[in-house]
Design an enzyme around this catalytic site. Structure first.
Site, PDB file in Angstrom:
ATOM      1  N   LYS A  93     -28.677  -0.417  -9.796  1.00  0.00           N
ATOM      2  CA  LYS A  93     -28.999  -1.490 -10.725  1.00  0.00           C
ATOM      3  C   LYS A  93     -30.472  -1.870 -10.621  1.00  0.00           C
ATOM      4  O   LYS A  93     -31.099  -1.759  -9.572  1.00  0.00           O
ATOM      5  CB  LYS A  93     -28.141  -2.730 -10.426  1.00  0.00           C
ATOM      6  CG  LYS A  93     -26.664  -2.560 -10.735  1.00  0.00           C
ATOM      7  CD  LYS A  93     -25.875  -3.810 -10.424  1.00  0.00           C
ATOM      8  CE  LYS A  93     -26.235  -4.945 -11.364  1.00  0.00           C
ATOM      9  NZ  LYS A  93     -25.315  -6.098 -11.193  1.00  0.00           N
ATOM     10  N   GLY A 129     -25.649  -7.972 -20.673  1.00  0.00           N
ATOM     11  CA  GLY A 129     -25.493  -6.535 -20.577  1.00  0.00           C
ATOM     12  C   GLY A 129     -25.626  -6.061 -19.151  1.00  0.00           C
ATOM     13  O   GLY A 129     -25.425  -6.823 -18.197  1.00  0.00           O
ATOM     14  N   CYS A 154     -23.645   0.487  -7.663  1.00  0.00           N
ATOM     15  CA  CYS A 154     -24.412  -0.723  -7.953  1.00  0.00           C
ATOM     16  C   CYS A 154     -25.795  -0.680  -7.308  1.00  0.00           C
ATOM     17  O   CYS A 154     -26.656  -1.495  -7.636  1.00  0.00           O
ATOM     18  CB  CYS A 154     -23.651  -1.964  -7.487  1.00  0.00           C
ATOM     19  SG  CYS A 154     -22.401  -2.493  -8.688  1.00  0.00           S
ATOM     20  N   ASP A 173     -20.533 -14.833 -15.892  1.00  0.00           N
ATOM     21  CA  ASP A 173     -20.142 -13.432 -15.732  1.00  0.00           C
ATOM     22  C   ASP A 173     -19.613 -12.833 -17.034  1.00  0.00           C
ATOM     23  O   ASP A 173     -19.654 -11.622 -17.222  1.00  0.00           O
ATOM     24  CB  ASP A 173     -19.078 -13.306 -14.648  1.00  0.00           C
ATOM     25  CG  ASP A 173     -19.655 -13.566 -13.259  1.00  0.00           C
ATOM     26  OD1 ASP A 173     -20.891 -13.457 -13.118  1.00  0.00           O
ATOM     27  OD2 ASP A 173     -18.887 -13.876 -12.339  1.00  0.00           O
TER      28      ASP A 173
END
Length: 740
Positions: free
Chosen positions: A403, A520, A400, A432
């Protein structure tokens, strides 16, 4: 092609003028660290003005007189955007284009040349053919020169300067055997004001020899559909009017707020910087060095190129900039139609065929700098000077940690929501996970791509069409989508810009069908990758179209041409004509929605989209184990340049795996023509392959062509003939190639 380096600043070049092509060559050799370079131009090729008369006269080919910008950018590691700038906001540092939303920059350079002045004469813009843009002139010229009634036509040229003289003589020479009535109308009392008497005499003699009437003192006051009206109250009739008058600037330059001179051209310092914005540079005809004003001529742009390249490098390195003092005079060489020319400098002129050979050597030497794109001596991007916010000491994280930041994502979605309010949910309603509510059964598909070209907006469009094609092949209407975007490692500002471009491109496609983007995931990686999970719904009470269901006797129709795999493999090696790449991209951007509607309207029995497995792979899926097909090889539509790539030994890396994947059911017969290799070529955002009853096939073709969809009847389904098997352990060939 050079590799890409994480960048923290954007240098955007607008226009493929003489200065900018020289800048591209020089910056390819030594680029400041962390600098990303983008070129925006309305066409993949840019003309070299010195050879345009020779092109019109038939002495040169199109390729000899044009620089392939797409190939040059691919070689130089520069992003190339085919688009037209329509406005500029220098305070927000944004360019607004004809197709996309905007392109942001840190430093901007403008080299878009000039255009003939049309608006000062009523009717000129409506009825005249300007000499620029050259692409438009060339298209009209090709149509005109092939006309059957050419000898009966009247061609009028309005001008009087060097450009109009060269064009008039070039056209007259080219049309010697079927010459129309030609005349050049000049507002001044003599042609070629400022040239020597000897140069004018050489030109006037050539006009007389080629039968071109020269009318000086004929200043045009207005233009109608077929007549010129002069200030002297006389008129002249024409069938074709070519406008080659004094230079004018693109209106958006003045409208932007950049300082301009009295004619609207950028006002620049001797460092080639705008007098109002230090991060905006200008060169070529569009710019005026106010301390040293000079006539608008290509020779000055060529001389400015090296200085502009050095100053752009120095600007990013926070170093002092060079000043450019343009020469006071230059060698002027005019083509006289046949392979003859006149040259003038410092009040002395000469003419003859030897002057043409001299001019030809100079022109060819300049063009050779952009056709021989050797990689010897080239530096990797980022090997030069300068600091970058993207040149980080810590290696990019995984998981993560890769990101894109939440702030950047929120900012981009906020901007795009203003443009596409119906497709993006308000931030407050985002959760979410998003519910997908439909009255009809939901169809779902997923597709993803690596970047084909360094234009994230365009790749967003292509990836969206590529993903939606699976829904269209099933006869479903797009409903919603989720995006998965991997952006190349870069600093925060560049990530923001790229994410905006990718999603803006995709949303421009989704807007055509009302497909909502529910959300997305975005992250960073070594290269651009993007994909979409798409949801679709079937028309009420209608069953899905399937890839199985074809029957013997059904005709096979294929929309879109084949060859994108080989074509882009060659493009990656800087071996493909930029016009062919642009043509392929336009095909990929075309939706399959209309083709899907026609398939349903004309009772298609089987439909599938042709993508990565190639035509052979997708066709065999359609045929199953009990059917075969005759393929009419001559009918296959081919992307320009694809067979050239294959003939030179360039194939997609998936080409051979595609061949092996179908080998148990069909192998290409030995001695088959090269065109048969297209059956294994992987397609990106390819067309639809459909089977239709014989009586519906031609009607479907006509319906598709009426919608400007390219289509071909490529074959017929047959029952699998097991008697054709070679031996007991062999299967009958599932595909038979037919010729003629």
């Amino acid at each position: 092609m050079l590799g890409r380096t994480p960048g923290g600043q954007d240098l955007v070049l607008v226009g493929g003028g003489h200065s900018h092509v020289l800048v591209l060559k020089q910056l390819a050799m030594s680029r400041p660290a962390g600098l990303r370079i983008t070129l925006i131009s309305p066409a993949a090729f840019t003309p070299y003005s010195g050879m345009l008369p020779g092109l019109l006269a038939g002495h040169y080919s199109f390729e000899e007189t044009h620089i392939d910008l797409m190939r040059l950018c691919q070689w130089a590691g520069v992003r190339f955007l085919v688009d037209t700038v329509e406005s500029l906001d220098p305070d927000r540092q944004r360019l607004y284009c004809q197709s996309r939303d905007y392109v942001a920059y840190d430093v901007l350079s403008i080299d878009i040349g000039s255009q003939p002045e049309l608006d000062s004469v009523p009717g000129a813009r409506e009825f005249a053919l300007p000499v620029k843009p050259v692409a438009q002139l060339w298209d009209r010229w090709e149509a005109l020169s092939g006309a059957d009634d050419l000898a009966k036509r009247r061609i009028a040229i309005v001008g009087g300067g060097a450009g109009s003289v060269e064009i008039a003589l070039a056209i007259a020479h080219r049309l010697t055997t079927n010459r129309p009535a030609m005349a050049l109308y000049c507002g001044g009392q003599e042609v070629l004001t400022g040239y020597t008497r000897g140069a004018r005499r050489a030109v006037e003699n050539q006009f007389a020899e080629l039968g071109v009437a020269l009318h000086c003192g004929h200043r045009v006051s207005r233009v109608s559909e077929s007549q010129l009206y002069f200030e002297s109250a006389t008129t002249a009739d024409f069938d074709t009017l070519i406008w080659c008058t004094g230079a004018s600037a693109a209106p958006w330059v003045r409208a932007s707020g950049l300082p301009v001179d009295e004619r609207g051209f950028m006002r620049v310092e001797d460092t080639l910087q705008s007098t109002g914005y230090s991060n905006v540079f200008g060169a070529g005809d569009i710019a005026t060095q106010y301390r040293h004003p000079r006539p608008k001529a290509g020779v000055y742009a060529v001389r400015q190129g090296p200085v502009l390249a050095d100053n752009l490098r120095s600007f990013f390195a926070s170093e002092s900039l060079r000043e450019h003092k343009p020469q006071t005079g230059f060698l002027s060489m005019l083509a006289l139609g046949p392979k003859s020319a006149v040259a003038q400098r410092n009040g002395f002129s000469v003419s003859g065929s030897w002057v043409w050979r001299w001019k030809d050597r100079i022109d060819r030497a300049f063009m050779a700098r952009f056709s021989d794109l050797s990689i010897v001596g080239m530096a990797e991007p980022g090997s030069g000077r300068g600091k970058s916010e993207g040149h980080l000491p810590q290696a990019p994280c995984g998981g993560c940690g890769a990101k894109v930041s939440g702030d950047a994502l929120s900012a981009v979605l906020g901007e795009l929501r203003e443009t596409y309010p119906q497709l993006l949910a308000p931030v407050a309603s985002l959760d979410d996970a998003m519910p997908v509510q439909t009255a009809e059964p939901l169809l779902q598909s997923l597709d993803a791509l690596r970047g084909l070209v360094d234009d994230p907006w365009r790749m967003g469009r292509i990836a969206a069409q590529h993903a939606l094609s699976d829904l269209y092949a099933c006869g479903a209407a797009p409903h919603s989508a989720l995006a998965l975007v991997t952006l190349p490692f870069a600093g925060p500002s560049l990530l923001h810009r790229d994410l905006h471009a990718v999603l803006d491109g995709a949303l421009s496609v989704f807007a055509e069908t009302g497909c909502k983007l529910h959300g997305g995931h975005s992250m960073q990686g070594p290269e651009l990758q993007l994909g979409f999970a798409v949801n679709g719904v079937l028309p009420s009470g209608r069953a899905a179209l399937t890839k199985r269901g074809g029957a013997p006797g059904n005709k096979l129709l294929l929309t879109k041409a084949l060859g994108s795999g080989a074509l882009f493999a060659a493009h990656m090696q800087s071996q493909m004509d930029g016009r062919y790449v642009e043509s392929a991209l336009r095909s990929m951007e075309q939706s399959n929605a209309v083709a899907a509607r026609v398939a349903r309207d004309f009772h298609a029995t089987a439909v599938t989209d042709v993508t990565g497995f190639g035509l052979a792979g997708h066709l065999l899926e359609m045929l199953g184990e009990s059917l075969a097909a005759d393929i009419y090889l001559d009918n296959l539509l081919v992307m320009p340049g694809a067979l050239d790539a294959m003939a030179s030994g360039v194939f997609s890396t998936l080409h051979e795996p595609n061949r092996q994947a179908v080998a148990t059911r069909w192998t290409l017969p030995e001695g088959s023509p090269l065109k048969a290799e297209l059956l294994f070529d992987p397609q990106t955002s390819g067309g639809l392959l459909m089977a239709l009853p014989e009586e519906k096939a031609e009607q479907a073709c006509e319906a598709l062509r009426a919608e400007n969809i390219e289509v071909a009847l490529i074959g017929e389904i047959q029952a699998l003939n097991t008697e054709n098997a070679v031996g007991a352990d062999e299967k009958a060939p599932a595909i038979t190639l037919k010729f003629g």
